[in-house]
Design an enzyme around this catalytic site. Structure first.
Site, PDB file in Angstrom:
ATOM      1  N   GLU A 125       0.839  -1.194   0.000  1.00 61.86           N
ATOM      2  CA  GLU A 125       0.000   0.000   0.000  1.00 61.86           C
ATOM      3  C   GLU A 125       0.877   1.249   0.000  1.00 61.86           C
ATOM      4  OE1 GLU A 125      -4.123   1.425   2.167  1.00 61.86           O
ATOM      5  OE2 GLU A 125      -2.562   0.544   3.387  1.00 61.86           O
TER       6      GLU A 125
ATOM      7  N   HIS B  96      -9.319  -3.546  10.130  1.00 68.00           N
ATOM      8  CA  HIS B  96      -9.247  -3.439   8.665  1.00 68.00           C
ATOM      9  C   HIS B  96      -9.683  -4.717   7.956  1.00 68.00           C
ATOM     10  CE1 HIS B  96      -7.678   0.440   7.604  1.00 68.00           C
ATOM     11  NE2 HIS B  96      -6.594   0.342   8.330  1.00 68.00           N
TER      12      HIS B  96
ATOM     13  N   GLU C 242      -9.065   4.231   6.882  1.00 67.49           N
ATOM     14  CA  GLU C 242      -8.160   4.536   7.987  1.00 67.49           C
ATOM     15  C   GLU C 242      -8.868   5.224   9.155  1.00 67.49           C
ATOM     16  OE1 GLU C 242      -5.522   3.138   8.207  1.00 67.49           O
ATOM     17  OE2 GLU C 242      -4.959   2.611   6.166  1.00 67.49           O
TER      18      GLU C 242
ATOM     19  N   GLU D  43      -5.283  -2.776  12.905  1.00 61.71           N
ATOM     20  CA  GLU D  43      -5.065  -3.607  11.712  1.00 61.71           C
ATOM     21  C   GLU D  43      -6.120  -4.692  11.593  1.00 61.71           C
ATOM     22  OE1 GLU D  43      -3.021  -2.412   9.641  1.00 61.71           O
ATOM     23  OE2 GLU D  43      -2.311  -0.960  11.108  1.00 61.71           O
TER      24      GLU D  43
ATOM     25  N   GLY E 248       3.676   1.869  10.724  1.00 58.60           N
ATOM     26  CA  GLY E 248       3.519   1.166  11.988  1.00 58.60           C
ATOM     27  C   GLY E 248       3.126  -0.280  11.763  1.00 58.60           C
ATOM     28  N   ALA E 249       2.203  -0.510  10.810  1.00 57.35           N
ATOM     29  CA  ALA E 249       1.749  -1.860  10.490  1.00 57.35           C
ATOM     30  C   ALA E 249       0.964  -1.790   9.187  1.00 57.35           C
ATOM     31  CB  ALA E 249       0.882  -2.428  11.612  1.00 57.35           C
ATOM     32  N   MET E 250       0.643  -2.972   8.633  1.00 60.99           N
ATOM     33  CA  MET E 250      -0.087  -3.044   7.373  1.00 60.99           C
ATOM     34  C   MET E 250      -1.065  -4.199   7.417  1.00 60.99           C
ATOM     35  SD  MET E 250      -0.759  -1.928   4.409  1.00 60.99           S
ATOM     36  CE  MET E 250      -2.015  -2.704   3.400  1.00 60.99           C
ATOM     37  N   GLU E 251      -2.319  -3.896   7.002  1.00 60.02           N
ATOM     38  CA  GLU E 251      -3.456  -4.805   7.198  1.00 60.02           C
ATOM     39  C   GLU E 251      -3.599  -5.867   6.125  1.00 60.02           C
ATOM     40  OE1 GLU E 251      -5.187  -1.043   5.115  1.00 60.02           O
ATOM     41  OE2 GLU E 251      -3.676  -1.500   6.618  1.00 60.02           O
ATOM     42  N   ASN E 252      -2.527  -6.463   5.653  1.00 60.19           N
ATOM     43  CA  ASN E 252      -2.633  -7.533   4.666  1.00 60.19           C
ATOM     44  C   ASN E 252      -3.533  -8.645   5.225  1.00 60.19           C
ATOM     45  OD1 ASN E 252      -0.281  -6.212   3.330  1.00 60.19           O
ATOM     46  ND2 ASN E 252       0.829  -7.107   5.055  1.00 60.19           N
TER      47      ASN E 252
END
Length: 917
Positions: free
Chosen positions: A190, A367, A386, A364, A327-331
């Site tokens: 992203e 999401h 977000e 996350e 900080g993090a990613m919602e895969n």
């Protein structure tokens, strides 16, 4: 861009600079300071980005792919070589041809394309010639003859580099327990970086399924969005490897695809309603996983119940990555994190650090429904993903640990967003987005915190159960699909029967927020801004809002003493205040949910000051923070805030004191040498009694948030307050920790480090640096790293800048530079280094962190000439990503310079209202 010039008296005519981020032109204008000088304000968009046209089969929009071909499902196989930092891959994409065509256009960036073919359904594959438009990040496959409408399969063989830019398919490293450097291959897609990992339709509304296969060394682990369905040994170029095949995902956007390869280990799964949950981490860090696993358990249970929909994935891995730009990613099913946002030892972490981990994990996982299951159609809608995840993270964390009072602490985040939103360079929450760089620039405080604040205000207006049921309706209607913002408003209207669209759009589609004033039986609104209106009216702040106002009467007892709440929808510039039940003093923004500032007459504010104990914690915070905003904008004298601060008494909420501390710190930055002792005395007078009552050490049965307040008071008194007793005690505790086995309490350590750093001793610096290099956990590493940027010594600041350009991880370096720019002693030096090292800084740090890097310049406000130099340089050197945020930082700098000039010769008199000379 044109360099801003020095203004004549008054407000100068604006000068228009050249194109900046995304083709936006920026205006520069000047505000007279009243001392023979002017501050340049830069800037705000004169020519906003136009609404992007809908995608068409012609592909006329350079940032949207043509709609002649739609992806249905991907089968992707990748073979990463971690030693050589390269990868090869093959992707087969089942597609639908919507019209006859001889061209297939998809996204590709920084990839080598080897071969390509297209196989119509039930026909042999046809080789395609390939061409790449690097600027547009497009791959064009051209066929010798047109293909008819219907199904087909596109096959592409490709390769690439595991980059060090922390985007796409990239490499990360860590040092293992034997001291060896180990490499990981991981992803961050992203907003638009899946195209750097494999050719694809890299747009959020081109959803498809993804089946990933990873060919990896025998001793490496592999993770992706779905569970592993089989593993088989294979030989590649004479080397034994494993082919790890993952099951198909649900239909989802390309930016949610993830794969991670490396010498990592996973915890044993915890099952939540049949879903296996694990934390994946570097070896030797398993003892730091229990807290995140517990938060994840709570998160899945809480959100499944709240949304009324089961978790949409087949498993959930939370993966700690040593190098990570965000900080993090919602895969979906494979959420990636910075280590400090996931791995934590509760016995040696501050409460705010535990809260941060809980927030990020909740954010996350929220999401998975709001973003993954239902996704925005294009990037202008990213605010909804977000903002909603931010709103839900606070709700979930508040449910997980009620004693943390998470909605109270969120007031600080809302106030930070409003401090940006009161600038002429603000933007609407939903704003047209065209290019990938503009999409990356949307991940800011207005998207997250202001957006979440507006959702919270709407929830209070509709009531929580109605709001929740509207969200459930929205998710059910659009599961596995894409939406626009109007779809959410429609669902809330259908559920509530209220005309929510008009109210919400007045907050979403224009920038800024109102100042609501209470008069004699009337409420009025006007746009709030820190600075005077620009000369040509080219401000991004709106003019009128539909404001849900809650008013209650405050009695002389506790928060429940007084009248009930009166609800007013303020639709015009002014309206009468309906009579409310009970007596007392009227308080506007009851409960503290409103996204607006409130102004009272001085006598009314004084009456509220006498009843501070009868206000809730969010209401007290709002009263002080709104007063501070009015001081900064020149509407109220500084003494009004100090008077409120003097009445805080035994308040135990850290947020209430934050507005006071912010004011004291800015006064310290603008004060000349003769006035600084008076700033110190004011800090001591306002804070010392409360600090003494709390003491240095935790006490039995004290509230869970008291340690956070204790740390704030210690840090402020030991730095801004210059309190010798505090400085000596902090140094003693630090020395005791340095020479023995003692540990500083985690809740207090960052404050002690800040006070020690302010004393500027080189031996202390070396000790902090050693602890940074040999931390016990990620939080300890982070505390000591940023303490290095706080040392009040020019030589030590230079050493830290050199570290940021070398030893410090790329993910952290930009934030170290930000700390140095905000350093009272080292800030001007750091600014000179930033100018000299500008190309190197931009190349070394992730582009999404560039704007954050220069955010520290907002405190370089004592010298207007230095502020002008900062403004000139950052306008003449615009960023590719985040220039609007830089412009907002520059306007904040202008606000601070103007405040300093306004206080020149008056600061002592204002402070003496609290501290007689």
């Amino acid at each position: 861009m044109a360099a801003p010039g020095r203004a004549a008296p008054g407000v100068a005519a604006p000068g228009v600079a050249g194109p900046g981020e995304g083709g936006v032109a920026w205006a520069c204008w000047s505000v007279e300071l009243g001392s023979g000088t002017a501050v340049t304000v830069a800037s705000f968009p004169v020519r906003p980005v136009p609404e992007p046209p809908a995608s068409s089969t012609s592909g006329a929009d350079p940032h949207r792919l043509p709609r002649t071909v739609e992806p249905v499902g991907y089968r992707l196989e990748l073979t990463p070589d971690l030693e050589e930092a390269t990868f090869r891959g093959t992707v087969e994409i089942d597609v639908r041809l919507l019209e006859e065509t001889s061209r297939v256009v998809l996204n590709s960036a920084e990839l080598d394309i080897f071969t390509a073919s297209v196989a119509p359904r039930d026909a042999a594959a046809v080789e395609a010639s390939t061409s790449v438009d690097e600027a547009a990040e497009r791959l064009v496959l051209t066929l010798p003859a047109p293909l008819a409408r219907g199904g087909a399969t596109v096959r592409i063989d490709f390769g690439g580099t595991l980059n060090d830019k922390l985007r796409g398919f990239y490499r990360s490293t860590f040092t293992d327990e034997q001291g060896r450097t180990r490499t990981i291959a991981t992803t961050q897609m992203e907003a638009t970086d899946a195209r750097r990992a494999f050719p694809c339709w890299d747009e959020p509304d081109r959803k498809a399924t993804f089946e990933v296969t990873l060919v990896v060394d025998e001793d490496l682990a592999a993770y992706s969005n779905s569970p592993i369905v089989d593993e088989v040994p294979v030989v590649v170029d004479g080397v034994g490897k494993r082919r790890v095949r993952f099951g198909p995902t649900m239909k989802m956007s390309s930016y949610l695809v993830a794969f991670v390869v490396g010498p990592l280990v996973a915890t044993e799964p915890t099952y939540v309603d049949g879903v296996p949950v694990r934390v994946v981490h570097a070896p030797g860090k398993g003892h730091l996983t229990d807290f995140a696993l517990d938060v994840a358990r709570h998160s899945l249970e809480y959100f499944s119940k709240y949304f009324g929909i089961a978790y949409p994935g087949d498993k959930l891995d939370l993966v700690a990555i040593p190098d990570f730009a965000y900080g993090a990613m919602e895969n979906l099913g494979c959420v990636t994190f910075r280590e400090s946002a996931l791995l934590v030892d509760p016995q040696h972490a501050a409460r705010v650090e535990l809260e941060r981990v809980a927030d990020v994990v909740h954010h996350e996982i929220a999401h998975m429904w709001f973003g993954d299951l239902v996704t925005m159609g294009w990037w202008e809608g990213i605010w909804l993903n977000e903002a909603f995840a931010t709103f839900m993270e606070v709700k979930a964390t508040d449910h997980y640990r009620p004693a943390w009072h998470r909605w109270t602490s969120f007031g600080l985040e809302r106030d930070s967003a409003m401090s940006v939103d009161g600038l002429h360079a603000t933007r609407p929450i939903e704003y047209p987005v065209a290019s990938p760089d503009e999409a990356d620039g949307m991940f800011d405080m207005l998207t997250y915190e202001k957006g979440a604040s507006v959702l919270g205000m709407l929830e209070q207006f509709l009531e929580a159960d109605v709001f929740r049921d509207g969200i459930r309706r929205y998710l059910r209607a659009h599961a596995y699909g894409n939406t626009v913002t109007a779809d959410l408003w429609r669902a809330l209207e259908e559920e509530s029967g209220n005309p929510i669209s008009a109210i919400a759009e007045s907050w979403i589609l224009q920038g800024g927020h109102p100042l609501v004033s209470l008069g004699d039986g009337t409420l009025s609104q006007e746009p709030f801004a820190y600075l005077p209106d620009p000369p040509r009216g080219e401000s991004s702040i709106g003019r009128r809002w539909l404001v849900p106002v809650l008013v209650r009467a405050v009695g002389e007892g506790g928060p429940d003493d007084g009248g009930g709440v009166v609800r007013v929808l303020l639709t015009e510039s002014a309206a009468p205040l309906p009579p409310g039940p009970g007596g007392g003093v009227a308080l506007v923004n009851a409960g503290g949910w409103g996204v607006y500032r409130v102004a009272y007459r001085s006598d009314h504010r004084a009456r509220l000051a006498e009843r501070l104990g009868a206000l809730t914690a969010p209401e007290r915070f709002d009263l002080l923070s709104d007063t501070w905003a009015l001081v900064l904008s020149g509407r109220v004298e500084l003494g009004a805030l100090l008077e409120l601060a003097s009445r805080l008494g035994d308040d135990v909420e850290p947020e209430t004191y934050h507005a006071v501390v912010s004011a004291l710190r800015l006064c310290d930055r603008i004060a000349d040498d003769a006035d600084r002792p008076l700033v110190e005395a004011a800090a001591q007078d306002l804070l010392s009694a409360r600090a003494a009552a709390l003491g240095w050490d935790a006490r039995e049965k004290e509230g869970e948030r008291v340690p956070t307040l204790r740390a704030l008071l210690v840090e402020t008194l030991g730095t801004t307050g210059g309190t010798q007793e505090v400085r000596a005690e902090a140094a003693r505790r630090f020395d005791e920790c340095r020479v023995g086995e003692a540990r500083i309490d985690a809740d207090l350590e960052a404050a002690v480090l800040a006070v020690v750093a302010d004393q500027g001793r080189e031996s202390d610096y070396d000790a902090v640096l050693d602890r940074y290099r040999h931390p016990a956990n990620p939080q300890e590493e982070r505390r000591h790293l940023f303490a290095l940027g706080s040392f009040a010594d020019l030589g030590l600041c230079r050493r830290t800048f050199d570290l940021a350009l070398g030893e410090v991880r790329r993910q952290d370096g930009a934030f170290v530079v930000r700390a140095l720019l905000a350093n009272r002693v080292g800030g001007p030096m750091a600014w000179e280094r930033v100018k000299a090292e500008w190309p190197l800084l931009l190349d070394r740090f992730p582009d999404v962190n560039h704007a954050a890097m220069v955010a520290g310049v907002r405190t370089l406000c004592r010298d207007p000439a230095l502020a002008a130099d900062v403004t000139r340089f950052l306008i003449d050197h615009p960023l590719a990503v985040g220039q609007r945020t830089v412009v907002q930082t520059l306007e904040q700098l202008a606000v601070h310079v103007r405040f300093g000039e306004r206080m020149r010769g008056r600061l002592a008199g204002e402070l003496e209202r609290v501290v007689p000379r």
